[in-house]
Scaffold this motif. Structure first.
Motif, mmCIF file in Angstrom:
data_model
loop_
_atom_site.group_PDB
_atom_site.id
_atom_site.type_symbol
_atom_site.label_atom_id
_atom_site.label_comp_id
_atom_site.label_asym_id
_atom_site.label_seq_id
_atom_site.Cartn_x
_atom_site.Cartn_y
_atom_site.Cartn_z
ATOM 1 N N CYS A 147 -2.908 -4.609 2.319
ATOM 2 C CA CYS A 147 -3.726 -4.325 3.199
ATOM 3 C C CYS A 147 -3.432 -3.057 4.001
ATOM 4 O O CYS A 147 -4.256 -2.352 4.344
ATOM 5 C CB CYS A 147 -4.303 -5.648 3.812
ATOM 6 S SG CYS A 147 -4.967 -6.778 2.840
ATOM 7 N N LEU A 148 -2.263 -3.150 4.419
ATOM 8 C CA LEU A 148 -1.771 -2.247 5.296
ATOM 9 C C LEU A 148 -1.708 -0.767 4.541
ATOM 10 O O LEU A 148 -2.256 0.277 5.408
ATOM 11 C CB LEU A 148 -0.140 -2.313 5.737
ATOM 12 C CG LEU A 148 0.355 -1.452 6.897
ATOM 13 C CD1 LEU A 148 -0.274 -1.646 8.064
ATOM 14 C CD2 LEU A 148 1.926 -1.900 6.903
ATOM 15 N N ILE A 149 -1.427 -0.797 3.309
ATOM 16 C CA ILE A 149 -1.372 0.685 2.819
ATOM 17 C C ILE A 149 -2.719 1.027 2.592
ATOM 18 O O ILE A 149 -3.070 2.330 2.735
ATOM 19 C CB ILE A 149 -0.680 0.495 1.203
ATOM 20 C CG1 ILE A 149 0.736 0.148 1.480
ATOM 21 C CG2 ILE A 149 -0.791 1.715 0.573
ATOM 22 C CD1 ILE A 149 1.214 -0.070 0.088
ATOM 23 N N LEU B 254 -4.561 4.459 3.942
ATOM 24 C CA LEU B 254 -5.183 5.672 3.213
ATOM 25 C C LEU B 254 -6.626 5.698 3.711
ATOM 26 O O LEU B 254 -7.133 6.810 3.523
ATOM 27 C CB LEU B 254 -5.340 4.970 1.772
ATOM 28 C CG LEU B 254 -5.919 5.589 0.806
ATOM 29 C CD1 LEU B 254 -5.092 7.053 0.468
ATOM 30 C CD2 LEU B 254 -6.024 5.060 -0.457
ATOM 31 N N VAL B 255 -7.289 4.763 4.221
ATOM 32 C CA VAL B 255 -8.675 5.055 4.601
ATOM 33 C C VAL B 255 -8.893 5.283 6.317
ATOM 34 O O VAL B 255 -9.832 5.261 6.702
ATOM 35 C CB VAL B 255 -9.728 3.733 4.409
ATOM 36 C CG1 VAL B 255 -9.677 3.561 2.705
ATOM 37 C CG2 VAL B 255 -9.177 2.419 5.077
ATOM 38 N N LEU C 232 -13.753 1.275 2.800
ATOM 39 C CA LEU C 232 -14.477 2.183 3.809
ATOM 40 C C LEU C 232 -15.937 1.781 3.578
ATOM 41 O O LEU C 232 -16.478 2.272 4.791
ATOM 42 C CB LEU C 232 -14.187 3.728 2.935
ATOM 43 C CG LEU C 232 -14.700 4.639 3.774
ATOM 44 C CD1 LEU C 232 -13.957 4.986 5.117
ATOM 45 C CD2 LEU C 232 -14.371 6.052 2.798
ATOM 46 N N LEU C 233 -16.614 1.550 2.406
ATOM 47 C CA LEU C 233 -18.206 1.252 2.460
ATOM 48 C C LEU C 233 -18.470 0.077 3.437
ATOM 49 O O LEU C 233 -19.375 0.184 3.979
ATOM 50 C CB LEU C 233 -18.227 0.888 0.953
ATOM 51 C CG LEU C 233 -18.350 2.270 -0.091
ATOM 52 C CD1 LEU C 233 -18.496 1.655 -1.547
ATOM 53 C CD2 LEU C 233 -19.353 3.169 0.277
ATOM 54 N N ALA D 81 -13.659 -1.636 12.533
ATOM 55 C CA ALA D 81 -14.452 -2.181 11.211
ATOM 56 C C ALA D 81 -13.404 -2.352 9.978
ATOM 57 O O ALA D 81 -13.553 -3.155 9.342
ATOM 58 C CB ALA D 81 -15.650 -1.243 11.069
ATOM 59 N N VAL D 82 -12.548 -1.278 9.687
ATOM 60 C CA VAL D 82 -11.706 -1.233 8.651
ATOM 61 C C VAL D 82 -10.754 -2.350 8.831
ATOM 62 O O VAL D 82 -10.384 -3.272 7.807
ATOM 63 C CB VAL D 82 -11.139 0.082 8.486
ATOM 64 C CG1 VAL D 82 -9.685 0.135 7.572
ATOM 65 C CG2 VAL D 82 -11.950 1.444 8.151
ATOM 66 N N ILE D 83 -10.171 -2.467 9.877
ATOM 67 C CA ILE D 83 -9.131 -3.624 10.373
ATOM 68 C C ILE D 83 -9.908 -4.927 9.961
ATOM 69 O O ILE D 83 -9.249 -5.814 9.397
ATOM 70 C CB ILE D 83 -8.670 -3.424 11.790
ATOM 71 C CG1 ILE D 83 -7.861 -2.466 11.783
ATOM 72 C CG2 ILE D 83 -7.836 -4.856 12.043
ATOM 73 C CD1 ILE D 83 -7.276 -2.087 13.135
#
Length: 372
Positions: free
Chosen positions: A111-113, A117-118, A281-282, A301-303
């Motif tokens: 999840c961290l990687i 990336l995003v 991302l979506l 939101a990504v987190i």
């Protein structure tokens, strides 16, 4: 386009189909090609005809139902379905050289990687397309050629009829969830291509380039599906006690020996990581734009998306596969009808077909599922 689609389910489902259908796997390949390649390709064409605007694409079923349907699909593809499955399948590859690695620890690192990336929204597509895709294709090619050519295994006989094998491929193809992915990945691709066109370029150029990208991606996936189903069938006797997420690792180990460890681990990790990045991302974009109306920032939101994915991944592959399969048996036929209706509406101007077709098919699929 290929890397966005080719993730955890695409690595596992064709192999599972092969182990189930054995020497009747050719019929299963046909079924998988229908629901895993042709139907998603129709979905891609449908959204492209709507210029990549998913809101317009789903508007025929009503504003609120369209919002709820979009939320449900993105959640299943994202933090409560496919994204956690990506983590689990990636772990199956990594355990080849780290069998004592804790899954919660690995899930957190994955999840961290993905988060890294995003984090930069605009760099995701270029990184996936130019860097990760060539490496992924190379790894898949090495494993497939070795597994099919450099082995003395004989494909066992199956008691299944040809119709039964076709049905397995057809319904297991739902599990790839590529039709759902098509609705959103095509929008991402259209936006990316549009940003690289000149202001005076014809709209037909956007349509042509988008369809070309989709056709190339679908072609690669079809070839790999056929190879993976054949791999599963050929190596079925050695895979009886192997968990689904470890099938590819086991096949590579049998055929390539110790050299398979870095190749398989890298291939599985890349496939899962590229898909996980796009899915995160979506869903994060949907939370930021459609749910919070920009009150919730992109990074938050990504987190949130990856935090939910981490906890859901702890339930295991089989549990995820079971509940996803139940939902898809009801929803997938209705989404196929909606796709055909939207394309027909754009080409021949047939209004209301999508709305009635979607709801009638949903009710019929639900009734069939619960009765059977």
């Amino acid at each position: 386009m290929f890397s966005m689609f080719f993730g955890s389910g695409n690595l596992v489902i064709p192999l599972v189909i092969g182990t189930q259908t054995l020497d009747n796997s050719g019929y299963a390949m046909l079924g998988l090609t229908v629901t895993g390649v042709l139907v998603p390709f129709l979905g891609l064409i449908g959204v492209i005809l709507f210029a990549g605007n998913r809101n317009n694409y789903f508007s025929c079923i009503g504003k609120i139902p369209a919002f709820l349907l979009t939320l449900a699909m993105l959640a299943m593809m994202g933090p409560i379905g496919v994204l956690p499955r990506c983590i689990i399948v990636a772990y199956g590859g990594v355990t080849l050289f780290a069998p004592n690695l804790s899954f919660p620890f690995f899930s957190g690192i994955f999840c961290l990687i993905t988060l890294i990336l995003v984090w930069n929204h605009d760099r995701v597509i270029p990184v996936i397309g130019r860097v990760l895709t060539p490496l992924l294709l190379l790894g898949i090619a090495v494993i497939s050629v070795a597994g099919l050519l450099f082995t003395n295994s004989v494909t066992p006989h199956s008691e299944l009829t040809s119709n039964a094998a076709f049905s397995i491929g057809l319904f297991e193809g739902y599990q790839t969830m590529d039709l759902l992915a098509a609705f959103f990945f095509s929008a991402t691709t259209v936006a990316y291509i549009r940003s690289h066109l000149r202001s005076d370029d014809s709209p037909k150029i956007l349509l042509k380039l988008s369809l070309a990208a989709c056709a190339i991606g679908a072609g690669f996936i079809a070839i790999i599906y056929i190879g993976f189903v054949a791999l599963g069938a050929k190596h079925a006797p050695q895979l009886l006690q192997v968990r689904p997420e470890q099938l590819l690792s086991s096949i590579a180990g049998h055929t390539l020996g110790p050299i398979a460890i870095p190749i398989v681990a890298l291939t599985i990790a890349l496939a899962c990581l590229t898909t996980a990045a796009i899915l995160a991302l979506l869903f994060a974009d949907f939370v930021q734009v459609d749910i919070s109306r920009y009150k919730f920032g992109h990074h938050k939101a990504v987190i949130l998306t990856l935090a939910i994915s981490f906890f859901v991944s702890l339930v295991g592959f089989d549990s995820l596969r079971a509940w996803i399969g139940a939902v898809l048996q009801i929803a997938y036929p209705a989404l196929i009808v909606l796709t055909i209706a939207n394309i027909a509406n754009k080409i021949w101007n047939i209004p209301n077909f999508g709305r009635w077709g979607f709801w009638i098919t949903t009710i019929a699929s639900a009734a069939y599922y619960f009765i059977s």
